[in-house]
Design a protein around this motif. Sequence first.
Motif, PDB file in Angstrom:
ATOM      1  N   TRP A  45       0.827  -1.216   0.000  1.00 29.94           N
ATOM      2  CA  TRP A  45       0.000   0.000   0.000  1.00 29.94           C
ATOM      3  C   TRP A  45       0.859   1.264   0.000  1.00 29.94           C
ATOM      4  N   ARG A  46       2.145   1.101   0.299  1.00 29.39           N
ATOM      5  CA  ARG A  46       3.036   2.275   0.304  1.00 29.39           C
ATOM      6  C   ARG A  46       3.388   2.748  -1.103  1.00 29.39           C
ATOM      7  N   VAL A  47       3.129   1.930  -2.113  1.00 29.27           N
ATOM      8  CA  VAL A  47       3.380   2.350  -3.499  1.00 29.27           C
ATOM      9  C   VAL A  47       2.270   3.311  -3.901  1.00 29.27           C
ATOM     10  N   PRO A  48       2.600   4.557  -4.285  1.00 27.97           N
ATOM     11  CA  PRO A  48       1.558   5.506  -4.691  1.00 27.97           C
ATOM     12  C   PRO A  48       0.645   4.902  -5.758  1.00 27.97           C
ATOM     13  N   ALA A  49      -0.648   5.127  -5.620  1.00 22.62           N
ATOM     14  CA  ALA A  49      -1.632   4.509  -6.515  1.00 22.62           C
ATOM     15  C   ALA A  49      -1.568   5.061  -7.934  1.00 22.62           C
ATOM     16  N   SER A  50      -1.009   6.245  -8.089  1.00 23.79           N
ATOM     17  CA  SER A  50      -0.893   6.842  -9.424  1.00 23.79           C
ATOM     18  C   SER A  50       0.311   7.771  -9.443  1.00 23.79           C
ATOM     19  N   GLY A  51       0.683   8.184 -10.646  1.00 24.36           N
ATOM     20  CA  GLY A  51       1.822   9.081 -10.795  1.00 24.36           C
ATOM     21  C   GLY A  51       3.137   8.325 -10.851  1.00 24.36           C
ATOM     22  N   PRO A  52       4.210   9.019 -11.235  1.00 25.24           N
ATOM     23  CA  PRO A  52       5.508   8.358 -11.402  1.00 25.24           C
ATOM     24  C   PRO A  52       6.082   7.903 -10.076  1.00 25.24           C
ATOM     25  N   VAL A  53       6.713   6.751 -10.085  1.00 23.96           N
ATOM     26  CA  VAL A  53       7.376   6.242  -8.893  1.00 23.96           C
ATOM     27  C   VAL A  53       8.513   5.318  -9.328  1.00 23.96           C
ATOM     28  N   ILE A  54       9.576   5.279  -8.532  1.00 23.38           N
ATOM     29  CA  ILE A  54      10.713   4.395  -8.794  1.00 23.38           C
ATOM     30  C   ILE A  54      10.764   3.339  -7.691  1.00 23.38           C
ATOM     31  N   LEU A  55      10.751   2.068  -8.081  1.00 23.38           N
ATOM     32  CA  LEU A  55      10.947   0.988  -7.120  1.00 23.38           C
ATOM     33  C   LEU A  55      12.433   0.621  -7.123  1.00 23.38           C
ATOM     34  N   ALA A  56      13.095   0.793  -5.984  1.00 24.70           N
ATOM     35  CA  ALA A  56      14.517   0.458  -5.856  1.00 24.70           C
ATOM     36  C   ALA A  56      14.622  -0.881  -5.140  1.00 24.70           C
ATOM     37  N   VAL A  57      15.063  -1.907  -5.859  1.00 28.23           N
ATOM     38  CA  VAL A  57      14.985  -3.284  -5.386  1.00 28.23           C
ATOM     39  C   VAL A  57      16.381  -3.851  -5.130  1.00 28.23           C
ATOM     40  N   ASN A  58      16.581  -4.492  -3.968  1.00 35.39           N
ATOM     41  CA  ASN A  58      17.852  -5.193  -3.746  1.00 35.39           C
ATOM     42  C   ASN A  58      17.913  -6.402  -4.675  1.00 35.39           C
ATOM     43  N   HIS A  59      19.116  -6.840  -5.019  1.00 32.18           N
ATOM     44  CA  HIS A  59      19.235  -7.839  -6.082  1.00 32.18           C
ATOM     45  C   HIS A  59      20.226  -8.924  -5.693  1.00 32.18           C
ATOM     46  N   SER A  60      19.691 -10.080  -5.297  1.00 29.57           N
ATOM     47  CA  SER A  60      20.566 -11.198  -4.952  1.00 29.57           C
ATOM     48  C   SER A  60      20.228 -12.462  -5.735  1.00 29.57           C
ATOM     49  N   HIS A  61      19.115 -12.436  -6.494  1.00 25.64           N
ATOM     50  CA  HIS A  61      18.706 -13.632  -7.240  1.00 25.64           C
ATOM     51  C   HIS A  61      17.955 -13.222  -8.501  1.00 25.64           C
ATOM     52  N   ASN A  62      18.005 -14.077  -9.518  1.00 20.80           N
ATOM     53  CA  ASN A  62      17.338 -13.772 -10.790  1.00 20.80           C
ATOM     54  C   ASN A  62      15.829 -13.638 -10.670  1.00 20.80           C
ATOM     55  N   ILE A  63      15.221 -14.242  -9.641  1.00 20.58           N
ATOM     56  CA  ILE A  63      13.757 -14.137  -9.550  1.00 20.58           C
ATOM     57  C   ILE A  63      13.309 -12.853  -8.856  1.00 20.58           C
ATOM     58  N   ASP A  64      14.260 -12.035  -8.364  1.00 20.22           N
ATOM     59  CA  ASP A  64      13.866 -10.840  -7.620  1.00 20.22           C
ATOM     60  C   ASP A  64      13.012  -9.893  -8.469  1.00 20.22           C
ATOM     61  N   GLY A  65      13.419  -9.672  -9.722  1.00 19.95           N
ATOM     62  CA  GLY A  65      12.648  -8.797 -10.606  1.00 19.95           C
ATOM     63  C   GLY A  65      11.253  -9.344 -10.883  1.00 19.95           C
ATOM     64  N   PRO A  66      11.147 -10.582 -11.398  1.00 19.45           N
ATOM     65  CA  PRO A  66       9.814 -11.155 -11.620  1.00 19.45           C
ATOM     66  C   PRO A  66       8.967 -11.202 -10.348  1.00 19.45           C
ATOM     67  N   MET A  67       9.605 -11.429  -9.190  1.00 13.58           N
ATOM     68  CA  MET A  67       8.857 -11.474  -7.931  1.00 13.58           C
ATOM     69  C   MET A  67       8.226 -10.118  -7.624  1.00 13.58           C
ATOM     70  N   VAL A  68       8.982  -9.033  -7.847  1.00 14.74           N
ATOM     71  CA  VAL A  68       8.432  -7.693  -7.622  1.00 14.74           C
ATOM     72  C   VAL A  68       7.352  -7.385  -8.663  1.00 14.74           C
ATOM     73  N   MET A  69       7.597  -7.782  -9.913  1.00 12.62           N
ATOM     74  CA  MET A  69       6.583  -7.566 -10.956  1.00 12.62           C
ATOM     75  C   MET A  69       5.258  -8.225 -10.582  1.00 12.62           C
ATOM     76  N   GLY A  70       5.335  -9.411  -9.967  1.00 11.87           N
ATOM     77  CA  GLY A  70       4.126 -10.155  -9.632  1.00 11.87           C
ATOM     78  C   GLY A  70       3.489  -9.770  -8.314  1.00 11.87           C
ATOM     79  N   THR A  71       4.187  -8.976  -7.494  1.00  9.22           N
ATOM     80  CA  THR A  71       3.636  -8.615  -6.188  1.00  9.22           C
ATOM     81  C   THR A  71       3.367  -7.120  -6.045  1.00  9.22           C
ATOM     82  N   ALA A  72       3.944  -6.287  -6.902  1.00  9.27           N
ATOM     83  CA  ALA A  72       3.686  -4.839  -6.843  1.00  9.27           C
ATOM     84  C   ALA A  72       2.248  -4.559  -7.276  1.00  9.27           C
ATOM     85  N   PRO A  73       1.619  -3.545  -6.707  1.00  5.14           N
ATOM     86  CA  PRO A  73       0.223  -3.249  -7.055  1.00  5.14           C
ATOM     87  C   PRO A  73       0.041  -2.613  -8.428  1.00  5.14           C
ATOM     88  N   ARG A  74       1.144  -2.194  -9.067  1.00  2.00           N
ATOM     89  CA  ARG A  74       1.064  -1.576 -10.393  1.00  2.00           C
ATOM     90  C   ARG A  74       2.067  -2.249 -11.326  1.00  2.00           C
TER      91      ARG A  74
END
Length: 227
Positions: A45-74
């Motif tokens: 819910w902390r991700v703004p519902a509209s407007g530009p936003v940057i998600l800064a993600v820690n990166h230790s595994h190849n699934i981290d990106g797809p995991m965020v894509m599948g769990t982020a609200p946008r």
Amino acid sequence: MRGHPHRGEAGRQVTAPTERGAEIGRRIGVGLMYGLWKPRVLGSWRVPASGPVILAVNHSHNIDGPMVMGTAPRGTHFLIKKEAFVGPLGPFLEGIGQLKVDRAATDRTAITDALAVLDNGGVLGIFPEGTRGDGDFASLRAGLAYFAVRSGAPIVPVAVLGSTERPGRLIKALPPLRSRVDVVFGDAFQAGDGSGRRTRTALDEATVRIQERLTGHLENARRLTGR
């Protein structure tokens, strides 16, 4: 899928990746991530519902990106190394709104595309460490500060925890199927000092601010999840 053309920084016409492509990617991510693993998502819910936003993600595994894509609200447009755009995966990644970046040089096309995503009010996903590592935000590249200061978009820190704890039995390169992976979204913050300056000093100062916030979020996420 790419949307309407507009003028980039050098005056050339560019076509920004579309929200529709990123939303298709989000839906595919939801099916895959929740189908193969058990994501526990905190603070989306902390991700703004509209407007530009940057998600800064820690990166230790190849699934981290797809995991965020599948769990982020946008739907999220990630900057992804060009080496991943090989064979049929290339058109697929472009079709779901992902951005190809050459990490070995100043990739002006990637910069323009990323700024276009933010100009259009979209969500840009960045691994600020640049490459996979310990996932502890220890070494930040200046790209994140540039995009944040240049666009004025808030940054939401994201910690993915549990993707590297142990290898899977069937596929060693992936976490065990149906294992729990925690995705923790932090509070949005502004990287700049409010002056709008984009000098090297301002970007260096923004990078320090970002690193402090991301490291603090990661520590908090580990406390919250016990990982």
